[in-house]
Design a protein around this motif. Structure first.
Motif, PDB file in Angstrom:
ATOM      1  N   TYR A  37     -19.047  29.557  91.310  1.00  0.00           N
ATOM      2  CA  TYR A  37     -19.837  29.817  90.393  1.00  0.00           C
ATOM      3  C   TYR A  37     -21.604  29.764  90.422  1.00  0.00           C
ATOM      4  O   TYR A  37     -22.354  29.021  90.753  1.00  0.00           O
ATOM      5  CB  TYR A  37     -19.965  28.680  89.073  1.00  0.00           C
ATOM      6  CG  TYR A  37     -17.913  28.485  88.916  1.00  0.00           C
ATOM      7  CD1 TYR A  37     -17.468  29.593  87.668  1.00  0.00           C
ATOM      8  CD2 TYR A  37     -17.379  28.051  89.332  1.00  0.00           C
ATOM      9  CE1 TYR A  37     -15.770  30.107  87.310  1.00  0.00           C
ATOM     10  CE2 TYR A  37     -16.107  27.688  89.587  1.00  0.00           C
ATOM     11  CZ  TYR A  37     -15.141  28.735  88.173  1.00  0.00           C
ATOM     12  OH  TYR A  37     -13.831  28.786  88.285  1.00  0.00           O
ATOM     13  N   ASP A  56     -21.130  33.071  83.707  1.00  0.00           N
ATOM     14  CA  ASP A  56     -20.113  32.960  84.950  1.00  0.00           C
ATOM     15  C   ASP A  56     -20.573  30.925  85.671  1.00  0.00           C
ATOM     16  O   ASP A  56     -21.089  31.256  86.200  1.00  0.00           O
ATOM     17  CB  ASP A  56     -20.806  33.758  86.821  1.00  0.00           C
ATOM     18  CG  ASP A  56     -20.529  33.010  87.492  1.00  0.00           C
ATOM     19  OD1 ASP A  56     -19.088  32.990  87.373  1.00  0.00           O
ATOM     20  OD2 ASP A  56     -20.733  33.214  88.820  1.00  0.00           O
ATOM     21  N   ASP A  97     -11.768  33.249  85.288  1.00  0.00           N
ATOM     22  CA  ASP A  97     -12.219  32.095  85.849  1.00  0.00           C
ATOM     23  C   ASP A  97     -11.090  31.112  84.708  1.00  0.00           C
ATOM     24  O   ASP A  97     -11.545  29.860  86.177  1.00  0.00           O
ATOM     25  CB  ASP A  97     -13.686  31.955  84.812  1.00  0.00           C
ATOM     26  CG  ASP A  97     -14.804  33.156  85.673  1.00  0.00           C
ATOM     27  OD1 ASP A  97     -14.793  33.308  86.519  1.00  0.00           O
ATOM     28  OD2 ASP A  97     -15.995  32.963  85.125  1.00  0.00           O
TER      29      ASP A  97
END
Length: 217
Positions: free
Chosen positions: A77, A83, A3
């Motif tokens: 996301y 997340d 990420d």
């Protein structure tokens, strides 16, 4: 790709929430950067240009239209568990619009001030200043508040395409000198034009570094 390696401005952003009072704030998670400025300073246009999406932040010819804290995050996301997006952009209500009813102005003011004082995930406020007018009294009032609240902020000049190019370096130097002794002011002053795209990459990089990402793309 993890990420943290995803490009911050390389894919679409989405609107997630309008916050009319602190009760509606999303849970603290992603680091936040906020945009503040006088009504009609070009805040919505700059946010749209920054993320490359014309219709993300609403623009209007009517000053004072933004009456909430509007939250935007990169898409992709889930928001569940870990997340989370790397950052959120918060579009703050414009200030200094004298024709709005006093009760409404007071409500906006309380919302903004309470947010600034109490949001642990807020990393920096980008205070937009119209390059044609420079720092005005109501801008100074907001800078005083940010200093008092010990919230880091950086000055961003807008609409530099509306002044002569030769005047931009002088304006940058003058603005930097005006904020030099302010305790919460980040020393670098940025200049931008939403219309021409000038300075947008520098602002993107500044945001990326503020939230702990080495590069924005």
């Amino acid at each position: 790709m993890s990420d943290i390696e995803k490009p911050l401005f390389g894919h679409p952003w989405i609107f997630i929430r309008g916050v009319p009072s602190l009760n509606f704030l999303p849970p603290e998670g992603p680091l936040e950067v906020a945009f503040a400025g006088r009504s009609n300073v070009g805040k919505s246009s700059l946010i749209n240009a920054l993320v490359g999406q014309k219709g993300l932040a609403r623009t209007s010819n009517t000053p004072g239209r933004t009456q909430e804290l509007n939250y935007f995050v990169p898409d992709g996301y889930s928001g569940e568990g870990g997340d989370l997006p790397p950052t959120a952009i918060v579009d703050m209500p414009g200030y200094g619009y004298a024709q709005a009813p006093k009760e409404q102005v007071d409500k906006w003011t309380k919302l903004v001030f309470d947010y600034l004082r109490g949001r642990a995930t807020l990393k920096r406020v980008y205070v937009l200043i119209d390059s044609r007018h420079g720092i005005k009294k109501n801008d100074d009032d907001v800078l005083d508040l940010l200093d008092k609240a010990a919230v880091s902020y950086q000055i961003v000049l807008t609409k530099t395409d509306k002044i002569k190019a030769a005047g931009v370096p002088k304006l940058l130097a003058e603005t930097a000198e005006k904020i030099r002794k302010r305790p919460a002011a980040y020393p670098g002053v940025l200049s931008t034009s939403s219309e021409k795209g000038d300075g947008l990459d520098e602002l993107r990089q500044a945001i990326a570094e503020t939230v702990g990402i080495a590069r924005w793309k």
